[in-house]
Design a protein around this motif. Structure first.
Motif, short mmCIF file in Angstrom:
data_model
loop_
_atom_site.label_atom_id
_atom_site.label_comp_id
_atom_site.label_asym_id
_atom_site.label_seq_id
_atom_site.Cartn_x
_atom_site.Cartn_y
_atom_site.Cartn_z
N LYS A 3 0.76 -1.22 0.05
CA LYS A 3 0.02 -0.07 -0.10
C LYS A 3 0.77 1.30 0.00
O LYS A 3 1.42 1.51 0.95
CB LYS A 3 -0.99 0.07 1.08
CG LYS A 3 -1.86 -1.25 1.33
CD LYS A 3 -2.72 -1.08 2.72
CE LYS A 3 -3.42 -2.54 2.50
NZ LYS A 3 -4.05 -2.47 3.79
N LEU A 4 1.09 1.64 -1.11
CA LEU A 4 2.08 2.82 -1.43
C LEU A 4 1.54 3.95 -2.09
O LEU A 4 0.66 3.89 -2.98
CB LEU A 4 3.34 2.53 -2.17
CG LEU A 4 4.37 3.23 -2.37
CD1 LEU A 4 5.20 3.44 -1.01
CD2 LEU A 4 5.43 2.68 -3.35
N GLU A 105 15.62 -1.57 5.07
CA GLU A 105 15.12 -2.89 5.04
C GLU A 105 14.13 -3.11 5.96
O GLU A 105 13.21 -3.90 5.33
CB GLU A 105 16.36 -3.70 5.87
CG GLU A 105 17.68 -3.70 4.80
CD GLU A 105 18.65 -2.53 4.93
OE1 GLU A 105 18.29 -1.94 5.99
OE2 GLU A 105 19.58 -2.61 4.52
N ARG A 106 13.95 -2.19 6.94
CA ARG A 106 12.55 -2.52 7.73
C ARG A 106 11.54 -1.85 7.08
O ARG A 106 10.59 -2.54 6.97
CB ARG A 106 12.98 -1.69 9.23
CG ARG A 106 11.92 -1.84 9.91
CD ARG A 106 11.99 -1.11 11.28
NE ARG A 106 12.43 -1.71 12.34
CZ ARG A 106 12.66 -1.48 13.55
NH1 ARG A 106 12.40 -0.45 13.98
NH2 ARG A 106 13.09 -2.17 14.53
N LEU A 107 11.77 -0.89 6.38
CA LEU A 107 10.60 -0.39 5.61
C LEU A 107 10.23 -1.39 4.37
O LEU A 107 8.96 -1.26 4.36
CB LEU A 107 11.00 1.08 5.01
CG LEU A 107 10.92 2.21 6.05
CD1 LEU A 107 11.60 3.65 5.22
CD2 LEU A 107 9.84 2.73 6.80
N LEU A 112 5.93 -4.67 2.61
CA LEU A 112 5.72 -5.91 1.70
C LEU A 112 4.54 -6.73 2.83
O LEU A 112 3.76 -7.50 2.17
CB LEU A 112 7.10 -6.96 1.75
CG LEU A 112 7.75 -6.52 0.59
CD1 LEU A 112 9.07 -7.20 0.58
CD2 LEU A 112 6.96 -6.46 -0.71
N ALA A 113 4.82 -6.42 3.93
CA ALA A 113 3.39 -6.84 4.94
C ALA A 113 2.18 -6.28 4.91
O ALA A 113 1.49 -6.52 5.74
CB ALA A 113 4.16 -6.91 6.35
N GLY A 114 2.24 -4.98 4.24
CA GLY A 114 0.88 -4.40 4.09
C GLY A 114 0.99 -2.92 4.96
O GLY A 114 -0.17 -2.39 4.80
#
Length: 126
Positions: A3-4, A105-107, A112-114
């Motif tokens: 969701k971007l 990396e965390r972002l 990817l997890a929504g």
């Protein structure tokens, strides 16, 4: 599902603002947690554009709007955020800081997890 939302200017049109509302939904405005990752050379969370963006989001009805400096603040706020805003202005500095603190990396993982993310290219237009 990712969701971007990307825009060149924050909340500059009704369409962008409505897209942000859709990004935050279905979480209610009074319980949503908005985290704005600050991007400033020297003034950090006190930079006028960062403060103005925080105020703009609050004026849209969101009570919990946090400015987050990835170099000094507790990054756990990213996990509990309803939406993360990456503010523009000093994009190369932002990318450098995100890489150095491993937030990039965390972002990616969160996206990817929504986790909804709003990227603003040219900084806020308040």
């Amino acid at each position: 599902m990712v969701k971007l939302l990307l825009s060149s200017r924050a909340f500059s049109t009704v369409a962008v603002t409505d897209a942000f509302f859709t990004l935050v939904a279905p979480v209610a405005k009074n319980s949503a947690r908005i985290v704005i990752i600050v991007n400033s050379v020297s003034t950090g969370k006190n930079h006028p554009q960062m403060v103005a963006l925080q105020q703009t989001v609050q004026q849209l009805g969101y009570a919990h709007v946090q400015l987050l400096d990835v170099l000094t603040d507790d990054l756990a706020a990213l996990n509990t955020a309803t939406v993360i805003i990456l503010n523009g202005g000093y994009e190369f500095l932002l990318l450098k800081n995100l890489r150095e603190t491993h937030v990039l990396e965390r972002l990616r993982t969160l996206a990817l997890a929504g986790k909804p993310i709003y990227g603003i290219s040219a900084g806020p237009s308040c």
